[in-house]
Design a protein around this motif. Structure first.
Motif, PDB file in Angstrom:
ATOM      1  N   PHE C 466       0.624  -1.240   0.269  1.00 38.38           N
ATOM      2  CA  PHE C 466       0.074  -0.196  -0.087  1.00 38.38           C
ATOM      3  C   PHE C 466       0.832   1.179  -0.003  1.00 38.38           C
ATOM      4  CE2 PHE C 466      -2.623  -3.275   1.438  1.00 38.38           C
ATOM      5  CZ  PHE C 466      -3.796  -3.157   1.031  1.00 38.38           C
ATOM      6  N   GLN C 467       0.166   2.400  -0.272  1.00 33.76           N
ATOM      7  CA  GLN C 467       1.078   3.722  -0.542  1.00 33.76           C
ATOM      8  C   GLN C 467       1.365   4.257   0.831  1.00 33.76           C
ATOM      9  OE1 GLN C 467      -1.733   6.601  -2.279  1.00 33.76           O
ATOM     10  NE2 GLN C 467       0.021   8.047  -2.574  1.00 33.76           N
ATOM     11  N   ASN C 468       0.363   4.409   1.866  1.00 31.87           N
ATOM     12  CA  ASN C 468       0.590   5.343   2.757  1.00 31.87           C
ATOM     13  C   ASN C 468       1.429   4.428   4.090  1.00 31.87           C
ATOM     14  OD1 ASN C 468       0.760   6.993   5.021  1.00 31.87           O
ATOM     15  ND2 ASN C 468      -1.456   7.563   4.755  1.00 31.87           N
ATOM     16  N   PRO C 469       2.589   4.657   4.377  1.00 32.41           N
ATOM     17  CA  PRO C 469       3.362   3.889   5.099  1.00 32.41           C
ATOM     18  C   PRO C 469       3.033   4.123   6.436  1.00 32.41           C
ATOM     19  CG  PRO C 469       4.699   5.811   4.319  1.00 32.41           C
ATOM     20  CD  PRO C 469       3.694   5.812   3.779  1.00 32.41           C
ATOM     21  N   PHE C 470       2.032   5.454   7.017  1.00 32.00           N
ATOM     22  CA  PHE C 470       1.595   5.316   8.218  1.00 32.00           C
ATOM     23  C   PHE C 470       0.350   4.645   8.405  1.00 32.00           C
ATOM     24  CE2 PHE C 470       4.604   8.884   7.033  1.00 32.00           C
ATOM     25  CZ  PHE C 470       5.477   8.806   8.340  1.00 32.00           C
ATOM     26  N   ASP C 471      -0.112   4.337   7.513  1.00 28.73           N
ATOM     27  CA  ASP C 471      -1.502   3.720   7.412  1.00 28.73           C
ATOM     28  C   ASP C 471      -1.554   2.032   7.257  1.00 28.73           C
ATOM     29  OD1 ASP C 471      -3.520   5.011   7.978  1.00 28.73           O
ATOM     30  OD2 ASP C 471      -4.683   4.817   5.941  1.00 28.73           O
ATOM     31  N   THR C 472      -0.288   1.650   6.776  1.00 25.90           N
ATOM     32  CA  THR C 472      -0.422   0.250   6.072  1.00 25.90           C
ATOM     33  C   THR C 472      -0.447  -0.848   7.151  1.00 25.90           C
ATOM     34  OG1 THR C 472       0.750  -0.963   4.406  1.00 25.90           O
ATOM     35  CG2 THR C 472       2.143   0.354   5.820  1.00 25.90           C
ATOM     36  N   LEU C 473       0.046  -0.433   8.437  1.00 23.82           N
ATOM     37  CA  LEU C 473       0.382  -1.190   9.559  1.00 23.82           C
ATOM     38  C   LEU C 473      -0.792  -0.952  10.612  1.00 23.82           C
ATOM     39  CD1 LEU C 473       3.917  -1.638   9.961  1.00 23.82           C
ATOM     40  CD2 LEU C 473       2.661  -2.987   8.492  1.00 23.82           C
ATOM     41  N   ASN C 474      -1.341  -2.030  11.256  1.00 26.88           N
ATOM     42  CA  ASN C 474      -2.040  -1.834  12.305  1.00 26.88           C
ATOM     43  C   ASN C 474      -1.501  -1.302  13.431  1.00 26.88           C
ATOM     44  OD1 ASN C 474      -3.887  -2.115  14.472  1.00 26.88           O
ATOM     45  ND2 ASN C 474      -4.691  -4.106  13.901  1.00 26.88           N
ATOM     46  N   PRO C 475      -1.738  -0.211  13.990  1.00 26.89           N
ATOM     47  CA  PRO C 475      -0.914   0.533  14.851  1.00 26.89           C
ATOM     48  C   PRO C 475      -0.980  -0.091  16.077  1.00 26.89           C
ATOM     49  CG  PRO C 475      -2.703   2.097  14.224  1.00 26.89           C
ATOM     50  CD  PRO C 475      -2.833   0.849  13.414  1.00 26.89           C
ATOM     51  N   SER C 476      -1.850  -0.887  16.455  1.00 26.21           N
ATOM     52  CA  SER C 476      -2.074  -1.601  17.874  1.00 26.21           C
ATOM     53  C   SER C 476      -1.589  -2.972  17.791  1.00 26.21           C
ATOM     54  CB  SER C 476      -3.372  -1.313  18.406  1.00 26.21           C
ATOM     55  OG  SER C 476      -4.463  -1.659  17.630  1.00 26.21           O
ATOM     56  N   MET C 477      -0.769  -3.558  16.892  1.00 20.74           N
ATOM     57  CA  MET C 477      -0.362  -5.057  16.930  1.00 20.74           C
ATOM     58  C   MET C 477       1.275  -4.987  16.460  1.00 20.74           C
ATOM     59  SD  MET C 477      -2.055  -7.864  14.704  1.00 20.74           S
ATOM     60  CE  MET C 477      -3.626  -7.513  14.971  1.00 20.74           C
ATOM     61  N   THR C 478       2.075  -5.615  17.195  1.00 15.82           N
ATOM     62  CA  THR C 478       3.543  -5.831  16.950  1.00 15.82           C
ATOM     63  C   THR C 478       3.792  -6.098  15.512  1.00 15.82           C
ATOM     64  OG1 THR C 478       3.722  -7.979  17.647  1.00 15.82           O
ATOM     65  CG2 THR C 478       3.925  -6.220  19.348  1.00 15.82           C
ATOM     66  N   VAL C 479       4.794  -5.748  15.124  1.00 14.67           N
ATOM     67  CA  VAL C 479       5.212  -6.015  13.676  1.00 14.67           C
ATOM     68  C   VAL C 479       5.184  -7.603  13.495  1.00 14.67           C
ATOM     69  CG1 VAL C 479       7.090  -5.929  12.081  1.00 14.67           C
ATOM     70  CG2 VAL C 479       6.470  -3.975  13.356  1.00 14.67           C
ATOM     71  N   GLY C 480       5.828  -8.309  14.263  1.00 14.38           N
ATOM     72  CA  GLY C 480       5.867  -9.672  14.286  1.00 14.38           C
ATOM     73  C   GLY C 480       4.377 -10.376  14.172  1.00 14.38           C
ATOM     74  N   ARG C 481       3.479  -9.912  14.929  1.00 18.75           N
ATOM     75  CA  ARG C 481       2.478 -10.278  14.926  1.00 18.75           C
ATOM     76  C   ARG C 481       1.615 -10.250  14.016  1.00 18.75           C
ATOM     77  NH1 ARG C 481       1.032 -13.717  18.577  1.00 18.75           N
ATOM     78  NH2 ARG C 481      -0.163 -14.639  16.501  1.00 18.75           N
ATOM     79  N   GLN C 482       1.726  -9.215  13.195  1.00 17.85           N
ATOM     80  CA  GLN C 482       0.872  -8.891  11.939  1.00 17.85           C
ATOM     81  C   GLN C 482       1.418  -9.896  10.527  1.00 17.85           C
ATOM     82  OE1 GLN C 482       0.112  -4.751  10.984  1.00 17.85           O
ATOM     83  NE2 GLN C 482       0.601  -3.950  12.705  1.00 17.85           N
ATOM     84  N   ILE C 483       3.068 -10.130  10.624  1.00 19.36           N
ATOM     85  CA  ILE C 483       3.237 -10.946   9.675  1.00 19.36           C
ATOM     86  C   ILE C 483       2.715 -12.392   9.911  1.00 19.36           C
ATOM     87  CG2 ILE C 483       5.301 -11.829   8.851  1.00 19.36           C
ATOM     88  CD1 ILE C 483       6.522  -8.960   9.299  1.00 19.36           C
ATOM     89  N   MET C 484       2.884 -12.808  11.369  1.00 16.97           N
ATOM     90  CA  MET C 484       2.394 -14.077  11.580  1.00 16.97           C
ATOM     91  C   MET C 484       0.930 -14.491  11.278  1.00 16.97           C
ATOM     92  SD  MET C 484       4.832 -14.737  14.882  1.00 16.97           S
ATOM     93  CE  MET C 484       3.864 -16.362  15.525  1.00 16.97           C
TER      94      MET C 484
END
Lengths: 348, 394, 709
Positions: C466-484
């Motif tokens: 996605f385009q907007n880096p500030f929007d592309t990840l769920n702000p309330s989940m760790t990076v690892g959890r999101q990939i998992m």
């Protein structure tokens, strides 16, 4: 625009029908009717007597039918009792059944008869509404301007000392329901114990002749609770507008602070509070009921308590209809006003 | 015995509150020590307003728990009457019209006696328990209902949204007081309507939790079944006990008149929560992380509950505090009009109502509960303000 | 009384306005700090620049470098927390910091005017445009409302807006973004200021609209004799508009000088690194790759000792560069050319870029994705708010799209807002279904299968960045959890541990440290977030990745790194990359084939070389001309399109581009307004949708020419 208003009115009528039906349904539940029968007849009625009383008065018809009759879209019931005397919803005592109108309901202007006040419901409501109207007029006059001024002053410089002080005042008033502030005011200003005796602890005399002395406390009590809420809304809205880019534009155009507030910020900042003021009505009604009870001011709210407390079904229905209509009309005004205030919404 | 002076009254009152002071000091000491590790709760201790609010709220929470549940702070029984103490001013020595008072009894009515000769101080303390027992849970249930309905309304929009919003507006257009007068009466309790409403409203938390677990763990059936199973067993047990008063084990029960109050308060609060959740959902669903979840084929409930809801927690938390305050006010209103609760109940609303009748003569029965209610609601509002400020600072 | 007091002051300023002949703006050793509860954050340090009358100075740097703070410092509008802690800002010889509030008000809007990034936000939504314009001269010159109105009409005419009367009477929301920005410019020019500060004035606009606005600003600057301070992150734009440039890095000016000196004879390693990281013509992903600047932009309170750029600099010497603060040094022989580098004399600036790895060009494999005559129409209520009775309208978001994409191929989809590229992505991903036509993934039709009905493999195969880096990840989940979570959904790994290992491997793949798995998204920079987004997209072994402007929101130096990462993964995994972008420079750099879209139509498609050389579709031609290029040796043909992109709700009849096409008069019989042009083949794989006769197309000249050095 007309289309929009028509649609809103259609929704409003649907809402009003739903709400009055709910009230009708709840007040016509069997235990309520049983209580009614006993208060009208005598308290030692047997179950059978209750049933025959209710049957005679048309209370045992299906609730949908009764609602239709009350509304005036279905013909009123006519029941002949054992002696062959026709009793009917639309038949007044002493009137020959043939002369009675077929339908008599709210739509025909027949709002029923109050068992508590022994008077026509429509008449009572008109009278009480005028009294409460007087109260509300002064409440609005006190509440709205002071709330707006408070909010604008606080939101103008967010985080400043003025803001902190005014916000604390606003928070405190929203945390003080009418039955607390009213009690405090009476204790401080009207009791013999404190002895200030600036105002009167009841507003009964204000029904005929309102003076500052007997009317100020009830007005202040209602106004204060709503005022804090509107002021906080205004403050939040104002603070947000003041950080907007176009306010910076205005500042960097060389507009003076006074003109920034008055010409650029105010209209934008008042959009949100306006809707809030209008939507406050259901809430203000609460205040009215409490304050009228507390200060013994026999207006609309007081009537509501009497009707509900004494199971006066017809009166309670009338009161409900009026309060629902008042709420819905203010919502409509709020919608229209919002469109008018906010040029971004175009109604084509 | 002599009556107490005002200074003595205050000292004795402070002494009565000893357990509360200890609890408050411990709470604050622990929280401030570990505030950097406590997330948003810890940040609250950076904001003076939030701290004051939190202290006021916790004061009443501890008072309610210690005084109401453990009987530590109260000086006399809330229903004990003493004819000689009728309308006696604060600090009057305890006496009985007939016979000597129990030598173990507390020797004074700190805040005086009410019109039946009951101890105003103790009634105020136990009144706090009445509020602490109901208000947070009623707000929590209102949130469960509002969230479970608000999320799909905001996420799907369309017809579903139209219908749900219409229903919410319907309830909102009802003057609250009228609703209470219609709903919270002994006659209505007889018809069983409150039980049916409770049956519907209390189903929401169970539905909410089941959907929550299922959407998260449907890829791992073993874990899903475990969580859903535990939720269903405990949830349905509580549900039978609370809503139907039919706990098979006979442990949980809910007095019918309290149930009707609870249901009425949840019913009145839910539509507002619904509107807030709906608005937040409509805003958050346009974010890219929601699109990312959609493009990897997540189900709608996973997106609503795990992608959208956690990111709406700031405003919801703030509103939760405000809502407890509002619920407290509503409970007071019910008490003030003598609806639902028994006439002897020591809750603040009822006490204020009783006290106001003699207000021009005797101030002391009405003022303590009035100030108590005022300070609790003010505390909640300040707490909400502090939370709002700190959550915006991120 | 009041009148008498203010009048002489005004008169003084007027005199100053006419008679002063030194530099208009002189900023010397300016330092600005913001004060928070915790600490003082220096935003600008030891910053000096001067603007001569009639001169345009560009201020360039990445986000967070302090360039906007400089502008606000000039306006003396730093808010409650900001303060000037050193140095001075002199406007026509007078120190702005010493002026009273009233004097400042007299200068703002009158002598110094400012234009911002977001035109919609800088206009008052509840005030008619005319009122906002006439306010300026009425405040500053005290002229009557009628005179002010007349002047407003003139100025609106000057900014080339049609029907000035109507425009003055409308509200901001009734205008398009381009028109709004013209109004903001008009407002700034109402009092004929001596200095105009433009803070990223075109960033929010489409490329072709941007080109027109830039052109306008340049012309008006000349016409009104206004000096300009032009703040931008885009070197190409500065080259086109300015005489001088000042490059900023982390709160400091690192190099200033004339455009020619800085662009061609740069004397600071950061400037050099910046130029090496942007895709200029000639750069190519295989034989001349970009070089990203290593490391990260330092946070304001974590700046290193000595040279701020030191830790990321190839030439940095321990013991020399990390000592005390470094002063600006003049370059001998150049006109006012300064650099903040101790080693500028020691560095061989002409040395070719060392250590760049050339790679083999990928060979496109079999066709994996085939789009046939795809159409997507939406029905929308004519009036979104009060809709219903007025009926619905059909929006043709995609009109007969046909193309193929092969394994390990990069296909760029180019177009401005409303061209239908995002709708296409939605249909491909299964968030929407097609109205007509077919999408074949490995010869299976998927155009009517919504995402919830697709099998896991299909979903995992087609993924999106996605385009907007500030929007592309769920702000309330760790990076690892999101990939998992993505791994869980795609059914990768049997146990939690296997998925954890796979997640770590993915972090390695996108070159992020493994510790990041426990971080929350807010602890990551924009580029790092974008890498996590890429890792997530590839977690199910995606074969087709739709990258929707993946780098456009990132800083220039980070763009190169993220682009290269995408290319590298593509090479390893033979991914088909559909690269959606409006930036032709980056498209030329990385794509194998290009598809140009306008209002839902594919107007041109071909290999990168075919599309970037004549014959062009007239829209491609204009687009190429509009893209600013930061290279002094490039000569560009000047084509400015009239007006804005029409709304997709209400497209023009016939050819979608006919309303803005400069070649339209060359087609006889008004054919352009009547018929949608046919798709014509020019070379194998090169198609153009245009009515123009073959001769006309053959006559077209190249838009971009490299001038002989």
């Amino acid at each position: 625009m007309t289309m929009f208003i028509l649609r809103r009115i259609a929704v409003m009528i649907l809402t009003a029908l739903c709400l009055t039906f709910i009230v009708f349904f709840l007040t016509n539940l069997y235990p309520n009717l049983e209580k009614l029968a006993k208060t009208q007849g005598n308290f030692r009625m047997s179950d059978g007597e209750v049933e025959s009383y209710l049957g005679k008065n048309g209370y045992l018809q299906p609730v949908g039918v009764k609602y239709g009759q009350w509304l005036g879209v279905l013909p009123g019931y006519v029941i002949e009792d054992n002696e062959g005397v026709a009793r009917g919803r639309c038949i007044e005592p002493g009137m020959p059944p043939e002369d009675a109108p077929r339908r008599c309901g709210v739509l025909q202007g027949d709002w029923g008869y109050s068992t508590v006040f022994k008077k026509d419901v429509f008449e009572i409501i008109g009278e009480k509404l005028a009294l409460t109207g007087k109260l509300m007029f002064w409440v609005m006059l006190l509440m709205v301007p002071s709330a707006l001024v408070l909010g604008v002053l606080a939101g103008m410089h967010e985080g400043s000392r003025t803001d902190r002080a005014l916000s604390t005042v606003a928070i405190t008033t929203t945390a003080t329901p009418e039955y607390v502030s009213g009690v405090l005011f009476i204790a401080v200003f009207a009791s013999t114990a404190v002895g200030l005796k600036w105002f009167k602890g009841t507003a009964t005399s204000a029904m005929n002749d309102a003076t500052f002395e007997n009317f100020f406390l009830p007005v202040l009590t209602i106004a204060l609770y709503g005022m804090g809420y509107i002021a906080r809304m205004t403050r939040a809205s104002m603070a947000e507008v003041m950080t907007a880019q176009y306010i910076r534009t205005a500042r960097l155009k060389g507009v003076s602070f006074y003109n920034i507030v008055v010409k650029h910020a105010l209209r934008n900042a008042l959009i949100a509070p306006f809707t809030v003021i209008m939507l406050q009505f259901p809430w203000l009604l609460n205040g009215v009921v409490i304050v009228e009870t507390l200060f013994n001011y026999k207006g609309f709210g007081w009537t509501l308590v009497q009707a509900a407390g004494n199971n006066d079904i017809e009166l309670l229905l009338g009161v409900s209809v009026i309060s629902v209509i008042v709420v819905l009309v203010t919502q409509l005004i709020s919608d229209i006003g919002y469109v008018y205030l906010n040029p971004r919404i175009s109604v084509s | 015995m002599e009556s107490l002076s005002w200074g003595e009254i205050i000292l004795r009152m402070l002494a009565q509150f000893t357990p509360v002071w200890i609890a408050l000091v411990v709470t604050f000491a622990l929280s401030i020590t570990f505030k950097r590790r406590l997330g948003l709760y810890g940040k609250l201790f950076d904001s003076p307003i939030g701290m004051i609010g939190f202290a006021m709220v916790m004061f009443w929470v501890f008072t309610g728990v210690f005084g109401g549940a453990f009987d530590l702070i109260t000086t006399h029984g809330v229903l004990d009457q003493s004819a000689s103490m009728k309308n006696k001013p604060p600090g009057t020595a305890f006496s009985k019209l007939m016979g000597a008072p129990d030598p173990d009894a507390y020797p004074y009515y700190l805040f005086g006696g009410d019109h039946l000769g009951r101890d105003v101080f103790s009634r105020m303390i136990v009144g706090a328990w009445e509020v602490i027992k109901i208000a947070p849970f009623a707000s929590l249930f209102a949130f469960m209902v509002g969230i479970t309905l608000g999320l799909p309304a905001g996420y799907y929009g369309g017809k579903l949204d139209t219908v749900l919003s219409f229903l919410a507006n319907l309830i909102l257009a009802f003057p609250v007081i009228l609703l209470f007068y219609l709903l919270v009466t002994p006659e209505i309790v007889l018809t069983g309507i409150p039980v049916y409403m409770a049956a519907v409203l209390f189903l929401f938390p169970i539905v909410f939790l089941v959907i929550l677990w299922n959407s998260r763990f449907h890829t791992q059936p073993a874990r899903r079944n475990f969580y859903v199973g535990v939720t269903l067993v405990i949830g349905l047990w509580l549900y039978l006990g609370i809503a139907w008063n039919a706990d098979p084990l006979g442990i949980i029960g809910f007095p019918p008149n309290l149930l009707v109050v609870f249901v009425a308060v949840v019913f009145v609060n839910s539509p507002t929560v619904f509107r807030i959740v709906r608005g937040l959902t409509m805003d958050i669903k346009t974010r890219d992380y929601v699109a990312a979840a959609q493009t990897r084929g997540e189900g709608p409930w996973y997106i609503m509950l795990w992608e959208i809801l956690p990111n709406a927690r700031g405003p919801l938390l703030v509103d939760f505090c405000l809502r407890i305050g509002y619920t407290t006010i509503l409970l007071g209103t019910l008490g003030f009009f003598g609806l639902g609760l028994s006439p002897e109940s020591p809750d603040w609303g009822s006490t204020i109502n009783e006290g106001r009748k003699l207000l021009t003569m005797y101030l002391h029965p009405a003022l303590p509960p009035a100030f108590a209610l005022l300070s609790l609601v003010l505390g909640l509002n300040l707490l909400a303000d502090g939370l709002r400020e700190e959550s915006l600072r991120d | 009384m009041k009148e008498g007091k203010i009048a002489p002051l005004k008169w003084e300023i007027r005199m100053a306005k006419d008679s002063y002949d030194g530099p208009i703006l002189e900023i010397s050793n300016l330092s600005i700090s913001f004060f928070t509860r915790l600490r003082e954050i220096p935003a600008v340090m030891d910053f000096s620049v001067s603007v001569q009358p009639g001169e345009a100075v560009g201020l360039v740097g990445e986000s967070g470098c302090g360039k906007s703070t400089v502008a606000l410092g000039v306006m003396q509008d730093l808010g409650v927390n900001g303060r000037i802690v050193g140095g001075s800002v002199r406007f026509k010889g007078r120190d702005l910091a010493e002026m009273s509030a009233a004097e400042l008000r007299d200068i703002r809007g009158n002598e110094i005017a400012m234009i911002y990034q977001e035109p919609m936000a800088s206009l008052n939504p509840a005030m008619r445009i005319g009122k906002q314009l006439i306010e300026v001269p009425m405040i500053h010159e005290g002229i009557s409302e009628d005179d002010a109105w007349a002047r407003a009409l003139d100025v609106v005419n000057d900014v080339k807006l049609p029907d000035p009367e109507r425009i003055l009477k409308s509200y901001p929301h009734q205008l398009s973004g381009g028109q709004q920005q013209r109004i903001v410019i008009a407002m700034a020019l109402m009092s004929k200021p001596s200095l105009l500060i433009l803070d990223e004035p075109t960033t929010a606009l489409d490329v072709t609209v941007e080109a027109a606005v830039v052109e306008l600003v340049k012309d008006l600057g000349k016409k009104y004799g206004t000096s300009m301070l032009f703040i931008s992150h885009n070197l190409g734009l500065v080259l086109e508009t300015c005489d001088r440039i000042c490059v900023m890095y982390s709160g400091e000016a690192v190099e200033t000088g004339s455009i020619k000196d800085v662009f061609d004879k740069m004397q600071h390693p950061y400037t050099q690194a910046l130029f090496r990281s942007i895709p200029l013509p000639g750069a190519n992903k295989n034989n001349r790759p970009l070089k990203a600047i290593p490391g990260n932009f330092p946070l304001p309170h974590e700046r290193p000792d000595g040279c701020n750029f030191g830790p990321r600099c190839d030439y940095s010497l321990a013991g020399q560069c990390d000592g005390t603060a470094i002063p600006m040094a003049p370059i001998d022989g150049d006109d006012r050319h300064f650099t903040r580098c101790l080693r500028y004399r020691d560095i061989d600036w002409k040395a070719p870029l060392a250590g760049s790895i050339k790679t083999e060009a990928t060979v496109p494999g079999r066709v994996v994705l085939k789009i046939e005559n795809l159409r997507k129409y939406y029905e929308v209520a004519a009036n979104a708010l009060f809709g219903g009775s007025a009926g619905t309208r059909v929006v043709k978001a995609n009109e007969s799209l046909s193309f193929e994409a092969r394994e390990s191929e990069t296909l760029a989809i180019v177009g401005e807002s409303g061209c239908g590229k995002s709708t296409f992505a939605k249909v491909l991903m299964g968030l929407e279904t097609a109205t007509e036509g077919a999408i074949l993934l490995d010869d299976r039709n998927i155009e009517q299968i919504r995402i919830e009905n697709r099998d896991t493999q299909t979903v995992a195969d087609v993924q999106m960045v996605f385009q907007n880096p500030f929007d592309t990840l769920n702000p309330s989940m760790t990076v690892g959890r999101q990939i998992m979570r993505a791994l869980e959904i795609f059914g990768v790994g049997q146990t939690e541990q296997e998925r954890r290992d796979e997640m770590m491997r993915l972090l390695d793949l996108v070159k992020l440290p493994r510790e990041f798995s426990e971080r929350m998204p807010r602890q990551l920079s924009g580029g790092q977030k974008q890498r996590v987004g890429i890792a997530r997209a590839f977690s199910g072994g995606a074969r087709i990745v739709v990258a929707d402007e993946p780098v456009s929101a990132l800083d220039v130096s980070v763009q190169a790194a993220v682009t290269d990462l995408l290319m590298e993964i593509q090479r390893k995994q033979k991914t088909t990359l559909l690269f959606i972008s409006h930036d032709l420079s980056i498209v030329r750099y990385l794509s194998d084939r290009v598809m140009v879209m306008y209002l839902g139509h594919v107007v041109e498609i071909g290999t990168t070389d075919q599309v970037f050389a004549p014959p062009y579709h007239p829209y491609t031609e204009a687009l190429l001309s509009a893209v600013p290029i930061a290279d002094t040796s490039i000569e560009k043909k000047h084509i400015v399109l009239e007006g804005d992109v029409p709304s997709a709700m209400n497209p023009p009849s016939g050819c979608p581009f006919q309303t803005r096409c400069r070649w339209k008069p060359e087609v006889p019989g008004g054919l352009c307004e009547k018929e949608v042009p046919p798709v014509r083949d020019f070379a194998p794989g090169h198609q153009i949708k245009c009515h123009l006769a073959q001769e006309m197309l053959d006559q077209m000249e190249a838009v971009i020419k490299v001038a002989a050095k």
